[in-house]
Design a protein around this motif. Structure first.
Motif, mmCIF file in Angstrom:
data_model
loop_
_atom_site.group_PDB
_atom_site.id
_atom_site.type_symbol
_atom_site.label_atom_id
_atom_site.label_comp_id
_atom_site.label_asym_id
_atom_site.label_seq_id
_atom_site.Cartn_x
_atom_site.Cartn_y
_atom_site.Cartn_z
ATOM 1 N N SER A 151 6.384 12.150 3.783
ATOM 2 C CA SER A 151 5.912 12.278 2.402
ATOM 3 C C SER A 151 6.727 11.385 1.470
ATOM 4 N N SER A 152 6.065 10.867 0.459
ATOM 5 C CA SER A 152 6.711 9.977 -0.522
ATOM 6 C C SER A 152 7.490 10.749 -1.586
ATOM 7 N N THR A 153 7.756 12.003 -1.354
ATOM 8 C CA THR A 153 8.372 12.921 -2.320
ATOM 9 C C THR A 153 9.583 12.358 -3.054
ATOM 10 N N MET A 154 10.476 11.695 -2.349
ATOM 11 C CA MET A 154 11.759 11.301 -2.934
ATOM 12 C C MET A 154 11.752 9.928 -3.595
ATOM 13 N N SER A 155 10.629 9.230 -3.554
ATOM 14 C CA SER A 155 10.560 7.930 -4.228
ATOM 15 C C SER A 155 10.803 8.112 -5.724
ATOM 16 N N PRO A 159 18.849 6.506 -6.013
ATOM 17 C CA PRO A 159 19.220 5.371 -6.856
ATOM 18 C C PRO A 159 18.629 4.052 -6.413
ATOM 19 N N TYR A 160 18.227 3.953 -5.149
ATOM 20 C CA TYR A 160 17.751 2.691 -4.598
ATOM 21 C C TYR A 160 16.225 2.616 -4.452
ATOM 22 N N SER A 161 15.510 3.629 -4.947
ATOM 23 C CA SER A 161 14.044 3.594 -4.872
ATOM 24 C C SER A 161 13.460 3.285 -6.252
ATOM 25 N N PRO A 162 12.226 2.764 -6.305
ATOM 26 C CA PRO A 162 11.658 2.331 -7.594
ATOM 27 C C PRO A 162 11.421 3.484 -8.553
ATOM 28 N N LYS A 163 11.681 3.234 -9.834
ATOM 29 C CA LYS A 163 11.470 4.235 -10.882
ATOM 30 C C LYS A 163 10.112 3.958 -11.528
ATOM 31 N N LEU A 164 9.137 4.782 -11.208
ATOM 32 C CA LEU A 164 7.766 4.573 -11.667
ATOM 33 C C LEU A 164 7.306 5.748 -12.518
ATOM 34 N N GLU A 165 6.355 5.510 -13.406
ATOM 35 C CA GLU A 165 5.803 6.606 -14.197
ATOM 36 C C GLU A 165 4.802 7.421 -13.396
ATOM 37 N N THR A 181 1.953 8.158 11.758
ATOM 38 C CA THR A 181 2.236 9.537 11.374
ATOM 39 C C THR A 181 1.496 9.832 10.077
ATOM 40 N N PRO A 182 0.873 10.992 9.941
ATOM 41 C CA PRO A 182 0.191 11.326 8.686
ATOM 42 C C PRO A 182 1.140 11.234 7.490
ATOM 43 N N VAL A 183 0.673 10.597 6.437
ATOM 44 C CA VAL A 183 1.495 10.374 5.244
ATOM 45 C C VAL A 183 0.956 11.208 4.088
ATOM 46 N N LEU A 184 1.816 12.006 3.490
ATOM 47 C CA LEU A 184 1.456 12.767 2.305
ATOM 48 C C LEU A 184 1.968 12.040 1.073
ATOM 49 N N ALA A 185 1.177 12.046 0.028
ATOM 50 C CA ALA A 185 1.593 11.467 -1.246
ATOM 51 C C ALA A 185 2.092 12.600 -2.140
ATOM 52 N N GLU A 186 3.262 12.412 -2.716
ATOM 53 C CA GLU A 186 3.808 13.424 -3.628
ATOM 54 C C GLU A 186 4.706 12.743 -4.639
ATOM 55 N N GLY A 187 4.705 13.281 -5.844
ATOM 56 C CA GLY A 187 5.592 12.776 -6.878
ATOM 57 C C GLY A 187 4.852 12.103 -8.020
ATOM 58 N N ARG A 188 4.931 12.699 -9.201
ATOM 59 C CA ARG A 188 4.388 12.133 -10.445
ATOM 60 C C ARG A 188 2.876 11.911 -10.360
ATOM 61 N N ILE A 189 2.184 12.796 -9.689
ATOM 62 C CA ILE A 189 0.711 12.718 -9.635
ATOM 63 C C ILE A 189 0.187 13.585 -10.765
ATOM 64 N N TRP A 190 -0.164 12.934 -11.875
ATOM 65 C CA TRP A 190 -0.502 13.645 -13.098
ATOM 66 C C TRP A 190 -1.997 13.795 -13.322
ATOM 67 N N ALA A 203 -3.511 8.127 1.999
ATOM 68 C CA ALA A 203 -2.817 9.406 2.118
ATOM 69 C C ALA A 203 -3.621 10.384 2.974
ATOM 70 N N PHE A 204 -2.939 11.077 3.852
ATOM 71 C CA PHE A 204 -3.541 12.115 4.697
ATOM 72 C C PHE A 204 -3.868 13.338 3.848
ATOM 73 N N ALA A 205 -2.984 13.633 2.898
ATOM 74 C CA ALA A 205 -3.171 14.714 1.935
ATOM 75 C C ALA A 205 -2.337 14.373 0.712
ATOM 76 N N VAL A 206 -2.632 15.031 -0.404
ATOM 77 C CA VAL A 206 -1.910 14.774 -1.648
ATOM 78 C C VAL A 206 -1.285 16.083 -2.129
ATOM 79 N N VAL A 207 -0.009 16.018 -2.474
ATOM 80 C CA VAL A 207 0.711 17.184 -2.973
ATOM 81 C C VAL A 207 0.854 17.063 -4.484
ATOM 82 N N ILE A 208 0.371 18.062 -5.197
ATOM 83 C CA ILE A 208 0.423 18.057 -6.663
ATOM 84 C C ILE A 208 1.236 19.258 -7.119
ATOM 85 N N GLY A 209 2.235 19.010 -7.955
ATOM 86 C CA GLY A 209 3.088 20.098 -8.412
ATOM 87 C C GLY A 209 3.023 20.318 -9.909
#
Length: 228
Positions: A151-155, A159-165, A181-190, A203-209
């Protein structure tokens, strides 16, 4: 069981039901209600923090749960299920999948990611592993270890990953293109469009928080947009 869970999550939306101690919705009963609401809305799974919340959610709804245990240790920046002890507690609470920090940062107990994955496989072979990564290289390494999901959760949170809106769609696309491997998208999905962009990227699935389960943050965005 792992194959069945994968099929249930495929092409769906997972809702992350989490609240911090200083937030109005903190408490397992609130998170269980949030999970029931997500289930009623068509979510295919729940992501939840702490054994207490995982257990309450498993009792309240029938969706598979991606469990994690945020715990801070002195001298380490890794806090998402950082050691085997937190993995054990999440598994005991009933989660079908455990999310672990799979970044390059040192773990608090000195174990490598490979060592943690091996211990999980040995002690808890029934639970699936989701690797939360922040970069393409971390994702590839996690895939090489044979985890069930990446999952892209920690992007944006190292400190070394891109800072995106918005979400790191490029990371999702690059990892998905490997078809390993199945990839989940997570993080800043507004927005709905953010969600669609992640699915278009493979994305195999999308995580929205936050956009669903943290009303104070949703309110802040509307208030900020309404100001001249």
């Amino acid at each position: 069981m792992k194959t069945e869970i994968m099929e249930r999550l495929k092409n769906g939306c997972v809702v992350s039901c989490q609240a911090l101690e200083d937030e109005p919705l903190f408490g397992a009963h609130h998170m269980a209600a949030m999970a029931r609401a997500a289930e009623a809305g068509g979510a295919v799974g729940i992501r939840a923090n702490t054994p207490v919340d995982v257990r309450a959610i498993k009792e309240a709804c029938a969706l598979p749960v991606i469990g994690l245990y945020k715990k801070e240790y002195p001298g380490s920046d890794v806090y998402i299920t950082p050691t085997i002890q937190e993995v054990r507690e999440i598994a005991a609470a009933g989660a079908e999948i455990v999310a672990i920090d799979a970044t390059d940062r040192p773990r608090p107990d000195g174990a490598t990611l490979a060592e943690l994955v091996e211990r999980i496989r040995t002690e808890l072979p029934e639970i699936g592993i989701l690797a939360d990564v922040s970069t393409y290289e971390e994702g590839v390494r996690a895939m090489e270890l044979g985890v069930e999901f990446v999952s892209s959760t920690m992007s944006g949170y190292t400190p070394y990953s891109p800072k995106l809106e918005g979400p790191d769609v490029e990371l999702v696309a690059r990892l998905s293109a490997l078809k390993r491997t199945p990839v989940l998208a997570e993080g800043r999905i507004w927005t709905v469009e953010d969600c669609r962009a992640c699915f278009r990227a493979g994305a195999f699935a999308v995580v929205i928080g936050t956009a669903i389960t943290r009303p104070q943050e949703i309110t802040k965005r509307f208030v900020a947009a309404s100001r001249p």
